[in-house]
Design a protein around this motif. Structure first.
Motif, PDB file in Angstrom:
ATOM      1  N   GLY A 103       0.801  -1.212   0.000  1.00  0.00           N
ATOM      2  CA  GLY A 103       0.000   0.000   0.000  1.00  0.00           C
ATOM      3  C   GLY A 103       0.835   1.264   0.000  1.00  0.00           C
ATOM      4  O   GLY A 103       0.342   2.349   0.310  1.00  0.00           O
ATOM      5  N   ILE A 104       2.115   1.140  -0.377  1.00  0.00           N
ATOM      6  CA  ILE A 104       3.060   2.262  -0.343  1.00  0.00           C
ATOM      7  C   ILE A 104       3.536   2.538  -1.766  1.00  0.00           C
ATOM      8  O   ILE A 104       3.761   1.611  -2.548  1.00  0.00           O
ATOM      9  CB  ILE A 104       4.259   1.940   0.568  1.00  0.00           C
ATOM     10  N   ASN A 105       3.720   3.814  -2.102  1.00  0.00           N
ATOM     11  CA  ASN A 105       4.339   4.172  -3.382  1.00  0.00           C
ATOM     12  C   ASN A 105       5.713   3.515  -3.477  1.00  0.00           C
ATOM     13  O   ASN A 105       6.497   3.580  -2.527  1.00  0.00           O
ATOM     14  CB  ASN A 105       4.518   5.686  -3.498  1.00  0.00           C
ATOM     15  N   VAL A 106       6.021   2.925  -4.618  1.00  0.00           N
ATOM     16  CA  VAL A 106       7.289   2.226  -4.794  1.00  0.00           C
ATOM     17  C   VAL A 106       8.109   2.931  -5.868  1.00  0.00           C
ATOM     18  O   VAL A 106       7.600   3.281  -6.932  1.00  0.00           O
ATOM     19  CB  VAL A 106       7.062   0.752  -5.185  1.00  0.00           C
ATOM     20  N   VAL A 107       9.390   3.130  -5.563  1.00  0.00           N
ATOM     21  CA  VAL A 107      10.346   3.617  -6.553  1.00  0.00           C
ATOM     22  C   VAL A 107      11.319   2.470  -6.822  1.00  0.00           C
ATOM     23  O   VAL A 107      11.878   1.889  -5.894  1.00  0.00           O
ATOM     24  CB  VAL A 107      11.117   4.861  -6.065  1.00  0.00           C
ATOM     25  N   ALA A 108      11.503   2.131  -8.097  1.00  0.00           N
ATOM     26  CA  ALA A 108      12.354   0.998  -8.468  1.00  0.00           C
ATOM     27  C   ALA A 108      13.043   1.316  -9.784  1.00  0.00           C
ATOM     28  O   ALA A 108      12.942   2.412 -10.306  1.00  0.00           O
ATOM     29  CB  ALA A 108      11.516  -0.280  -8.579  1.00  0.00           C
ATOM     30  N   ASP A 109      13.773   0.338 -10.313  1.00  0.00           N
ATOM     31  CA  ASP A 109      14.475   0.477 -11.592  1.00  0.00           C
ATOM     32  C   ASP A 109      15.400   1.699 -11.563  1.00  0.00           C
ATOM     33  O   ASP A 109      15.336   2.580 -12.416  1.00  0.00           O
ATOM     34  CB  ASP A 109      13.468   0.576 -12.734  1.00  0.00           C
ATOM     35  N   PHE A 110      16.302   1.717 -10.600  1.00  0.00           N
ATOM     36  CA  PHE A 110      17.167   2.880 -10.388  1.00  0.00           C
ATOM     37  C   PHE A 110      18.310   2.976 -11.395  1.00  0.00           C
ATOM     38  O   PHE A 110      18.856   4.052 -11.588  1.00  0.00           O
ATOM     39  CB  PHE A 110      17.764   2.824  -8.976  1.00  0.00           C
ATOM     40  N   ARG A 111      18.680   1.862 -12.023  1.00  0.00           N
ATOM     41  CA  ARG A 111      19.929   1.856 -12.779  1.00  0.00           C
ATOM     42  C   ARG A 111      19.751   2.033 -14.290  1.00  0.00           C
ATOM     43  O   ARG A 111      20.677   2.476 -14.973  1.00  0.00           O
ATOM     44  CB  ARG A 111      20.689   0.552 -12.506  1.00  0.00           C
ATOM     45  N   SER A 112      18.610   1.668 -14.840  1.00  0.00           N
ATOM     46  CA  SER A 112      18.502   1.582 -16.295  1.00  0.00           C
ATOM     47  C   SER A 112      18.599   2.944 -16.983  1.00  0.00           C
ATOM     48  O   SER A 112      19.113   3.040 -18.099  1.00  0.00           O
ATOM     49  CB  SER A 112      17.202   0.884 -16.693  1.00  0.00           C
ATOM     50  N   ARG A 113      18.115   4.024 -16.337  1.00  0.00           N
ATOM     51  CA  ARG A 113      18.197   5.328 -16.985  1.00  0.00           C
ATOM     52  C   ARG A 113      19.648   5.756 -17.156  1.00  0.00           C
ATOM     53  O   ARG A 113      20.041   6.331 -18.174  1.00  0.00           O
ATOM     54  CB  ARG A 113      17.423   6.385 -16.179  1.00  0.00           C
ATOM     55  N   ASP A 114      20.466   5.468 -16.163  1.00  0.00           N
ATOM     56  CA  ASP A 114      21.877   5.828 -16.245  1.00  0.00           C
ATOM     57  C   ASP A 114      22.561   5.062 -17.376  1.00  0.00           C
ATOM     58  O   ASP A 114      23.355   5.635 -18.132  1.00  0.00           O
ATOM     59  CB  ASP A 114      22.570   5.537 -14.910  1.00  0.00           C
ATOM     60  N   VAL A 115      22.241   3.780 -17.526  1.00  0.00           N
ATOM     61  CA  VAL A 115      22.815   2.987 -18.620  1.00  0.00           C
ATOM     62  C   VAL A 115      22.331   3.521 -19.962  1.00  0.00           C
ATOM     63  O   VAL A 115      23.104   3.648 -20.913  1.00  0.00           O
ATOM     64  CB  VAL A 115      22.455   1.490 -18.453  1.00  0.00           C
ATOM     65  N   ALA A 116      21.048   3.859 -20.052  1.00  0.00           N
ATOM     66  CA  ALA A 116      20.508   4.400 -21.299  1.00  0.00           C
ATOM     67  C   ALA A 116      21.193   5.709 -21.688  1.00  0.00           C
ATOM     68  O   ALA A 116      21.354   6.010 -22.877  1.00  0.00           O
ATOM     69  CB  ALA A 116      19.004   4.619 -21.158  1.00  0.00           C
ATOM     70  N   ALA A 117      21.615   6.474 -20.688  1.00  0.00           N
ATOM     71  CA  ALA A 117      22.263   7.761 -20.945  1.00  0.00           C
ATOM     72  C   ALA A 117      23.755   7.626 -21.214  1.00  0.00           C
ATOM     73  O   ALA A 117      24.439   8.626 -21.440  1.00  0.00           O
ATOM     74  CB  ALA A 117      22.041   8.701 -19.752  1.00  0.00           C
ATOM     75  N   GLY A 118      24.270   6.395 -21.192  1.00  0.00           N
ATOM     76  CA  GLY A 118      25.681   6.181 -21.478  1.00  0.00           C
ATOM     77  C   GLY A 118      26.532   5.892 -20.273  1.00  0.00           C
ATOM     78  O   GLY A 118      27.761   5.815 -20.385  1.00  0.00           O
ATOM     79  N   GLY A 119      25.910   5.719 -19.100  1.00  0.00           N
ATOM     80  CA  GLY A 119      26.661   5.434 -17.888  1.00  0.00           C
ATOM     81  C   GLY A 119      26.774   3.944 -17.605  1.00  0.00           C
ATOM     82  O   GLY A 119      26.214   3.106 -18.313  1.00  0.00           O
ATOM     83  N   GLN A 120      27.493   3.629 -16.543  1.00  0.00           N
ATOM     84  CA  GLN A 120      27.677   2.239 -16.125  1.00  0.00           C
ATOM     85  C   GLN A 120      26.466   1.696 -15.365  1.00  0.00           C
ATOM     86  O   GLN A 120      26.318   0.487 -15.217  1.00  0.00           O
ATOM     87  CB  GLN A 120      28.915   2.140 -15.226  1.00  0.00           C
ATOM     88  N   GLY A 121      25.643   2.591 -14.814  1.00  0.00           N
ATOM     89  CA  GLY A 121      24.512   2.143 -14.010  1.00  0.00           C
ATOM     90  C   GLY A 121      24.881   1.749 -12.598  1.00  0.00           C
ATOM     91  O   GLY A 121      24.015   1.453 -11.767  1.00  0.00           O
ATOM     92  N   ALA A 122      26.160   1.749 -12.280  1.00  0.00           N
ATOM     93  CA  ALA A 122      26.642   1.358 -10.949  1.00  0.00           C
ATOM     94  C   ALA A 122      28.057   1.918 -10.767  1.00  0.00           C
ATOM     95  O   ALA A 122      28.773   2.109 -11.755  1.00  0.00           O
ATOM     96  CB  ALA A 122      26.648  -0.168 -10.810  1.00  0.00           C
ATOM     97  N   PRO A 123      28.444   2.131  -9.523  1.00  0.00           N
ATOM     98  CA  PRO A 123      27.611   2.132  -8.324  1.00  0.00           C
ATOM     99  C   PRO A 123      26.795   3.425  -8.209  1.00  0.00           C
ATOM    100  O   PRO A 123      27.191   4.451  -8.762  1.00  0.00           O
ATOM    101  CB  PRO A 123      28.642   2.038  -7.187  1.00  0.00           C
ATOM    102  N   LEU A 124      25.672   3.355  -7.500  1.00  0.00           N
ATOM    103  CA  LEU A 124      24.848   4.535  -7.254  1.00  0.00           C
ATOM    104  C   LEU A 124      25.030   5.111  -5.849  1.00  0.00           C
ATOM    105  O   LEU A 124      24.767   6.285  -5.619  1.00  0.00           O
ATOM    106  CB  LEU A 124      23.364   4.192  -7.463  1.00  0.00           C
TER     107      LEU A 124
END
Length: 371
Positions: free
Chosen positions: A127-148
């Protein structure tokens, strides 16, 4: 007005789920409760298997993600019960998911990173708002996606006017170096394996989840030839920014190198694998963190006394200490980071990861799944 967020993290070690309920205001992060739960043995085995190609992967991955969300939801309920909070009081829950593939910058140039997660199911369960998929936008933008987590380290451990180094030793090990100008001066990258090979060998040889305190490693002798073979992995020579995972450092990688050194005692291999982690981390600290007086260690590796002693021996110019000495216990740091990252996403605040993942500009990380 203080804001309540939950952060949930299941890392590369596959040892369980850690969660925190944290209170944020304009300048601080305070953990109000910490809870954890082990992964059921069958789910742990399936998540490990899904790190490699196999039969019927899409179906199995979907079911594993659903099962993982049940554990996440259980940890969230523990946190609410521990604090007397209600789900309506939580602004959002940051759910990392379980990384099963991490291959940025390849397969056509963009690559991908996959964290098994079903945030829609988690929103229904809690019943709580969920934030997920933290890494894919960084990879799409040309980054490694990790570490955050280095941007979170900067927020909670950085001190104006001095350089600070934070070493996270989870399944993989990553180093954060926070410069004296806090507004923009931070870098971070994956050093290499943290506990992943140490745990793998202990599980194979002793049927124990991990080498408690590093006692088994301490009973063996470091084999110079094997250590040299392990350190010859080209990843260690790559410049930052860089990231890695079980795609590279896995049982097959280890076995290939062990065949070049037959007949070694199991405890000597354990000692050498522990030394591999220590040497990789020490080399990174010597290369990038020389202006820091101390190295703050978090993750499960902070409880491996043998590993910590070896780090201190190889890094005499630093004070090697747990993040607990600075107000945040080692097993709470990553979960708190994903509560903090969820808040950033909810507030539409981009992350400046140029010196961490190599992305060319700031991006908002995370997708929002309303309750």
């Amino acid at each position: 007005m203080p804001e309540l967020y939950i952060g949930l993290m299941s890392g590369t070690s596959l040892d369980g789920v850690d969660g925190v309920l944290a209170e944020f205001d304009s300048s601080s992060c305070q953990v109000l409760a910490h809870a954890s739960a082990p992964l059921p043995a069958n789910l742990q085995a399936e998540l490990l298997a899904l790190n490699q190609p196999g039969l019927n992967e899409l179906h199995r991955a979907a079911l594993a993600a659903n099962a993982l969300m049940q554990v996440y939801a259980d940890v969230a309920q523990q946190l609410l019960a521990a604090t007397g909070s209600t789900f309506q009081q939580i602004i959002a829950l940051g759910a990392h998911g379980q990384t099963v593939r991490h291959q940025p910058h390849i397969h056509g140039g963009t690559g991908y990173t996959i964290q098994l997660c079903n945030p829609a199911l988690l929103a229904e369960l809690t019943g709580i708002n969920v934030v997920a998929d933290f890494r894919s936008r960084d990879v799409a933008a040309g980054g490694q996606g990790a570490p955050l987590v280095p941007v979170f380290h900067q927020a909670v451990f950085g001190h104006l006017g001095e350089t600070t180094a934070v070493l996270n030793i989870g399944g993989m090990a990553n180093l954060t170096v926070i410069g004296p100008e806090l507004s923009h001066d931070v870098m971070g990258f994956d050093c290499g394996p943290g506990n992943v090979l140490i745990d793998t060998w202990c599980q194979q040889q002793r049927h124990q989840a991990f080498d408690a305190g590093g006692a088994w490693a301490a009973s063996g002798q470091i084999h110079a030839g094997l250590l040299s073979t392990l350190l010859a992995e080209p990843y260690f020579a790559l410049p930052a920014p860089k990231s890695t995972g079980r795609d590279l450092f896995n049982p097959a990688w280890l076995q290939t190198r062990l065949t070049r050194h037959p007949g070694l005692a199991a405890q000597d291999i354990q000692a050498t694998l522990t030394e591999l982690t220590v040497r990789a981390c020490a080399e990174c600290a010597n290369s990038y963190a020389l202006n820091s007086k101390s190295i703050l260690v978090c993750g499960g590796g902070a409880f491996n006394q043998h590993l910590m002693q070896r780090l201190q021996t190889l890094l005499p110019q630093f004070t090697v200490q747990s993040t607990a000495a600075h107000g945040l216990p080692p097993l709470q740091v990553e979960a708190a980071a994903f509560a903090w990252l969820a808040r950033k996403a909810i507030r539409r605040e981009p992350l400046a990861l140029q010196n961490i993942t190599g992305t060319p500009g700031a991006r908002i990380a995370g997708g929002i799944f309303p309750a």
